[in-house]
Design a protein around this motif. Structure first.
Motif, PDB file in Angstrom:
ATOM      1  N   VAL A  38      -2.902   2.452  37.416  1.00 24.05           N
ATOM      2  CA  VAL A  38      -2.475   2.303  36.031  1.00 24.05           C
ATOM      3  C   VAL A  38      -2.984   0.977  35.496  1.00 24.05           C
ATOM      4  O   VAL A  38      -3.137   0.014  36.264  1.00 24.05           O
ATOM      5  CB  VAL A  38      -0.926   2.403  35.935  1.00 24.05           C
ATOM      6  CG1 VAL A  38      -0.256   1.290  36.726  1.00 24.05           C
ATOM      7  CG2 VAL A  38      -0.450   2.431  34.507  1.00 24.05           C
ATOM      8  N   GLN A  39      -3.242   0.925  34.218  1.00 24.30           N
ATOM      9  CA  GLN A  39      -3.705  -0.314  33.609  1.00 24.30           C
ATOM     10  C   GLN A  39      -2.536  -1.279  33.376  1.00 24.30           C
ATOM     11  O   GLN A  39      -1.392  -0.851  33.198  1.00 24.30           O
ATOM     12  CB  GLN A  39      -4.394  -0.029  32.287  1.00 24.30           C
ATOM     13  CG  GLN A  39      -5.749   0.644  32.433  1.00 24.30           C
ATOM     14  CD  GLN A  39      -6.489   0.735  31.100  1.00 24.30           C
ATOM     15  OE1 GLN A  39      -5.880   0.766  30.047  1.00 24.30           O
ATOM     16  NE2 GLN A  39      -7.812   0.781  31.176  1.00 24.30           N
ATOM     17  N   ALA A  40      -2.844  -2.540  33.371  1.00 26.35           N
ATOM     18  CA  ALA A  40      -1.829  -3.554  33.087  1.00 26.35           C
ATOM     19  C   ALA A  40      -1.187  -3.263  31.729  1.00 26.35           C
ATOM     20  O   ALA A  40      -1.869  -2.896  30.767  1.00 26.35           O
ATOM     21  CB  ALA A  40      -2.454  -4.937  33.092  1.00 26.35           C
ATOM     22  N   GLY A  41       0.127  -3.413  31.706  1.00 27.70           N
ATOM     23  CA  GLY A  41       0.880  -3.098  30.498  1.00 27.70           C
ATOM     24  C   GLY A  41       1.366  -1.667  30.437  1.00 27.70           C
ATOM     25  O   GLY A  41       2.192  -1.328  29.577  1.00 27.70           O
ATOM     26  N   GLY A  42       0.872  -0.836  31.332  1.00 26.71           N
ATOM     27  CA  GLY A  42       1.254   0.566  31.334  1.00 26.71           C
ATOM     28  C   GLY A  42       2.528   0.823  32.109  1.00 26.71           C
ATOM     29  O   GLY A  42       3.192  -0.098  32.586  1.00 26.71           O
TER      30      GLY A  42
ATOM     31  N   GLU B 286       0.017  -8.089  39.583  1.00 29.15           N
ATOM     32  CA  GLU B 286       0.764  -8.563  40.752  1.00 29.15           C
ATOM     33  C   GLU B 286       1.814  -7.564  41.226  1.00 29.15           C
ATOM     34  O   GLU B 286       2.448  -7.773  42.272  1.00 29.15           O
ATOM     35  CB  GLU B 286       1.429  -9.916  40.471  1.00 29.15           C
ATOM     36  CG  GLU B 286       2.254  -9.978  39.206  1.00 29.15           C
ATOM     37  CD  GLU B 286       1.487 -10.570  38.026  1.00 29.15           C
ATOM     38  OE1 GLU B 286       0.301 -10.202  37.847  1.00 29.15           O
ATOM     39  OE2 GLU B 286       2.094 -11.375  37.282  1.00 29.15           O
ATOM     40  N   ASP B 287       1.995  -6.471  40.492  1.00 26.74           N
ATOM     41  CA  ASP B 287       2.877  -5.399  40.956  1.00 26.74           C
ATOM     42  C   ASP B 287       2.149  -4.459  41.918  1.00 26.74           C
ATOM     43  O   ASP B 287       2.768  -3.550  42.488  1.00 26.74           O
ATOM     44  CB  ASP B 287       3.412  -4.586  39.776  1.00 26.74           C
ATOM     45  CG  ASP B 287       4.338  -5.385  38.876  1.00 26.74           C
ATOM     46  OD1 ASP B 287       4.217  -5.244  37.636  1.00 26.74           O
ATOM     47  OD2 ASP B 287       5.173  -6.142  39.401  1.00 26.74           O
ATOM     48  N   THR B 288       0.853  -4.662  42.069  1.00 24.50           N
ATOM     49  CA  THR B 288       0.073  -3.828  42.990  1.00 24.50           C
ATOM     50  C   THR B 288       0.601  -3.971  44.410  1.00 24.50           C
ATOM     51  O   THR B 288       0.717  -5.082  44.931  1.00 24.50           O
ATOM     52  CB  THR B 288      -1.414  -4.228  42.944  1.00 24.50           C
ATOM     53  OG1 THR B 288      -1.933  -3.932  41.643  1.00 24.50           O
ATOM     54  CG2 THR B 288      -2.209  -3.477  43.995  1.00 24.50           C
ATOM     55  N   ALA B 289       0.932  -2.835  45.019  1.00 27.63           N
ATOM     56  CA  ALA B 289       1.513  -2.850  46.358  1.00 27.63           C
ATOM     57  C   ALA B 289       1.741  -1.415  46.818  1.00 27.63           C
ATOM     58  O   ALA B 289       1.625  -0.471  46.030  1.00 27.63           O
ATOM     59  CB  ALA B 289       2.854  -3.593  46.363  1.00 27.63           C
TER      60      ALA B 289
ATOM     61  N   VAL C 239       0.676   1.855  44.589  1.00 28.76           N
ATOM     62  CA  VAL C 239       0.626   1.609  43.151  1.00 28.76           C
ATOM     63  C   VAL C 239      -0.376   0.488  42.925  1.00 28.76           C
ATOM     64  O   VAL C 239      -0.245  -0.607  43.491  1.00 28.76           O
ATOM     65  CB  VAL C 239       2.005   1.211  42.597  1.00 28.76           C
ATOM     66  CG1 VAL C 239       1.894   0.795  41.132  1.00 28.76           C
ATOM     67  CG2 VAL C 239       2.991   2.366  42.751  1.00 28.76           C
ATOM     68  N   THR C 240      -1.385   0.775  42.109  1.00 30.76           N
ATOM     69  CA  THR C 240      -2.421  -0.201  41.809  1.00 30.76           C
ATOM     70  C   THR C 240      -2.464  -0.429  40.310  1.00 30.76           C
ATOM     71  O   THR C 240      -2.592   0.533  39.540  1.00 30.76           O
ATOM     72  CB  THR C 240      -3.785   0.276  42.308  1.00 30.76           C
ATOM     73  OG1 THR C 240      -3.720   0.527  43.719  1.00 30.76           O
ATOM     74  CG2 THR C 240      -4.854  -0.786  42.035  1.00 30.76           C
ATOM     75  N   VAL C 241      -2.352  -1.693  39.927  1.00 34.49           N
ATOM     76  CA  VAL C 241      -2.374  -2.052  38.509  1.00 34.49           C
ATOM     77  C   VAL C 241      -3.659  -2.828  38.239  1.00 34.49           C
ATOM     78  O   VAL C 241      -3.874  -3.901  38.819  1.00 34.49           O
ATOM     79  CB  VAL C 241      -1.151  -2.897  38.126  1.00 34.49           C
ATOM     80  CG1 VAL C 241      -1.150  -3.170  36.621  1.00 34.49           C
ATOM     81  CG2 VAL C 241       0.137  -2.187  38.544  1.00 34.49           C
ATOM     82  N   SER C 242      -4.489  -2.285  37.391  1.00 33.79           N
ATOM     83  CA  SER C 242      -5.762  -2.923  37.074  1.00 33.79           C
ATOM     84  C   SER C 242      -5.614  -3.835  35.871  1.00 33.79           C
ATOM     85  O   SER C 242      -4.862  -3.561  34.945  1.00 33.79           O
ATOM     86  CB  SER C 242      -6.823  -1.869  36.805  1.00 33.79           C
ATOM     87  OG  SER C 242      -6.474  -1.106  35.667  1.00 33.79           O
ATOM     88  N   SER C 243      -6.378  -4.918  35.905  1.00 31.75           N
ATOM     89  CA  SER C 243      -6.290  -5.905  34.807  1.00 31.75           C
ATOM     90  C   SER C 243      -7.269  -5.570  33.699  1.00 31.75           C
ATOM     91  O   SER C 243      -8.129  -4.719  33.823  1.00 31.75           O
ATOM     92  CB  SER C 243      -6.551  -7.303  35.350  1.00 31.75           C
ATOM     93  OG  SER C 243      -7.817  -7.353  35.976  1.00 31.75           O
TER      94      SER C 243
END
Length: 124
Positions: free
Chosen positions: A12-16, A89-92, A120-124
Protein backbone atom coordinates in the motif's frame (compact mmCIF):
# COMPACT_ATOMS: atom_id res chain seq x y z
CA UNK A 1 -4.63 -25.41 20.92
CA UNK A 2 -5.68 -22.32 19.04
CA UNK A 3 -4.93 -21.91 15.36
CA UNK A 4 -4.67 -18.37 14.02
CA UNK A 5 -4.69 -17.59 10.31
CA UNK A 6 -4.07 -14.07 9.08
CA UNK A 7 -5.04 -12.64 5.73
CA UNK A 8 -5.19 -9.34 3.92
CA UNK A 9 -1.61 -8.16 3.92
CA UNK A 10 -0.08 -6.51 0.88
CA UNK A 11 1.49 -3.43 -0.64
CA UNK A 12 0.00 0.00 0.00
CA UNK A 13 1.16 3.54 -0.61
CA UNK A 14 2.02 5.85 2.25
CA UNK A 15 -1.08 7.58 3.53
CA UNK A 16 -3.29 4.70 2.46
CA UNK A 17 -5.33 2.20 4.43
CA UNK A 18 -5.36 -1.54 4.84
CA UNK A 19 -7.37 -4.01 6.88
CA UNK A 20 -5.98 -7.38 7.87
CA UNK A 21 -7.92 -10.20 9.47
CA UNK A 22 -7.26 -13.16 11.68
CA UNK A 23 -9.52 -16.17 12.01
CA UNK A 24 -9.17 -18.32 15.10
CA UNK A 25 -10.14 -21.92 15.58
CA UNK A 26 -9.71 -24.68 18.10
CA UNK A 27 -10.93 -23.09 21.32
CA UNK A 28 -13.66 -20.74 22.51
CA UNK A 29 -12.68 -17.45 20.90
CA UNK A 30 -14.29 -15.24 23.53
CA UNK A 31 -12.05 -16.75 26.22
CA UNK A 32 -9.06 -15.01 24.67
CA UNK A 33 -7.72 -11.52 24.53
CA UNK A 34 -6.57 -10.88 20.98
CA UNK A 35 -4.03 -8.59 19.48
CA UNK A 36 -1.51 -7.80 16.82
CA UNK A 37 2.26 -7.63 16.93
CA UNK A 38 4.66 -6.70 14.16
CA UNK A 39 8.25 -7.34 13.31
CA UNK A 40 10.22 -5.26 10.86
CA UNK A 41 13.38 -6.58 9.27
CA UNK A 42 16.23 -6.45 11.73
CA UNK A 43 14.04 -5.37 14.62
CA UNK A 44 12.39 -7.07 17.57
CA UNK A 45 8.75 -8.06 17.50
CA UNK A 46 6.63 -5.34 19.07
CA UNK A 47 3.10 -5.04 20.40
CA UNK A 48 0.82 -3.06 18.11
CA UNK A 49 -2.67 -3.23 19.55
CA UNK A 50 -4.86 -5.44 21.72
CA UNK A 51 -8.54 -5.97 22.46
CA UNK A 52 -10.27 -7.58 25.40
CA UNK A 53 -12.60 -10.53 25.14
CA UNK A 54 -15.75 -8.49 24.53
CA UNK A 55 -14.30 -5.71 22.43
CA UNK A 56 -15.03 -3.07 25.07
CA UNK A 57 -11.40 -2.26 25.84
CA UNK A 58 -8.51 -1.57 23.49
CA UNK A 59 -4.88 -0.75 24.13
CA UNK A 60 -2.05 0.44 21.91
CA UNK A 61 1.25 2.34 22.02
CA UNK A 62 1.55 5.97 20.96
CA UNK A 63 3.11 5.00 17.64
CA UNK A 64 -0.26 3.85 16.28
CA UNK A 65 -2.63 6.07 18.25
CA UNK A 66 -5.23 7.64 16.01
CA UNK A 67 -4.19 5.54 13.02
CA UNK A 68 -4.80 1.89 13.91
CA UNK A 69 -7.86 0.30 15.40
CA UNK A 70 -8.81 -3.23 16.29
CA UNK A 71 -12.15 -4.96 16.42
CA UNK A 72 -13.44 -8.47 16.90
CA UNK A 73 -16.46 -10.49 15.92
CA UNK A 74 -16.87 -13.30 18.41
CA UNK A 75 -19.59 -14.91 16.29
CA UNK A 76 -17.10 -15.23 13.43
CA UNK A 77 -14.02 -15.98 15.56
CA UNK A 78 -12.31 -13.12 13.79
CA UNK A 79 -10.22 -10.13 14.81
CA UNK A 80 -9.50 -7.23 12.49
CA UNK A 81 -6.75 -4.63 12.32
CA UNK A 82 -7.73 -1.47 10.48
CA UNK A 83 -4.67 0.60 9.58
CA UNK A 84 -5.05 4.16 8.33
CA UNK A 85 -2.58 6.84 7.34
CA UNK A 86 0.08 4.21 6.88
CA UNK A 87 3.73 5.18 6.96
CA UNK A 88 6.77 3.43 5.48
CA UNK A 89 7.90 2.65 9.03
CA UNK A 90 4.75 0.54 9.45
CA UNK A 91 6.28 -1.96 7.02
CA UNK A 92 6.58 -5.28 8.83
CA UNK A 93 5.24 -8.78 9.17
CA UNK A 94 2.08 -8.51 11.24
CA UNK A 95 1.26 -11.37 13.60
CA UNK A 96 -2.08 -12.16 15.15
CA UNK A 97 -1.80 -13.20 18.79
CA UNK A 98 -4.03 -14.72 21.43
CA UNK A 99 -3.72 -15.07 25.18
CA UNK A 100 -6.14 -16.83 27.48
CA UNK A 101 -7.90 -14.28 29.66
CA UNK A 102 -10.15 -11.29 29.36
CA UNK A 103 -7.83 -8.25 29.37
CA UNK A 104 -5.80 -7.07 26.39
CA UNK A 105 -2.80 -6.06 28.49
CA UNK A 106 -2.15 -9.71 29.27
CA UNK A 107 -0.83 -9.99 25.71
CA UNK A 108 2.18 -7.88 26.64
CA UNK A 109 3.25 -10.68 28.99
CA UNK A 110 3.53 -12.92 25.98
CA UNK A 111 0.82 -14.48 23.86
CA UNK A 112 -0.12 -18.12 24.17
CA UNK A 113 -0.58 -18.49 20.42
CA UNK A 114 0.72 -16.84 17.27
CA UNK A 115 -0.40 -16.75 13.69
CA UNK A 116 2.02 -17.32 10.85
CA UNK A 117 2.18 -13.62 9.98
CA UNK A 118 1.21 -11.51 7.01
CA UNK A 119 3.46 -9.02 5.25
CA UNK A 120 2.45 -5.36 5.10
CA UNK A 121 4.61 -3.12 2.94
CA UNK A 122 4.11 0.62 2.79
CA UNK A 123 5.79 2.38 -0.11
CA UNK A 124 6.89 6.00 0.08
Amino acid sequence: QVQLVESGGGLVQAGGSLTISCVASGQTFSNYAMGWFRQATGKEREFVIGINWSGSSIGYPSSVKGRFTISRDNAKNTVYLQMNRLKPEDTAVYYCAARYGVNWDSLEKGPDYWGQGTQVTVSS
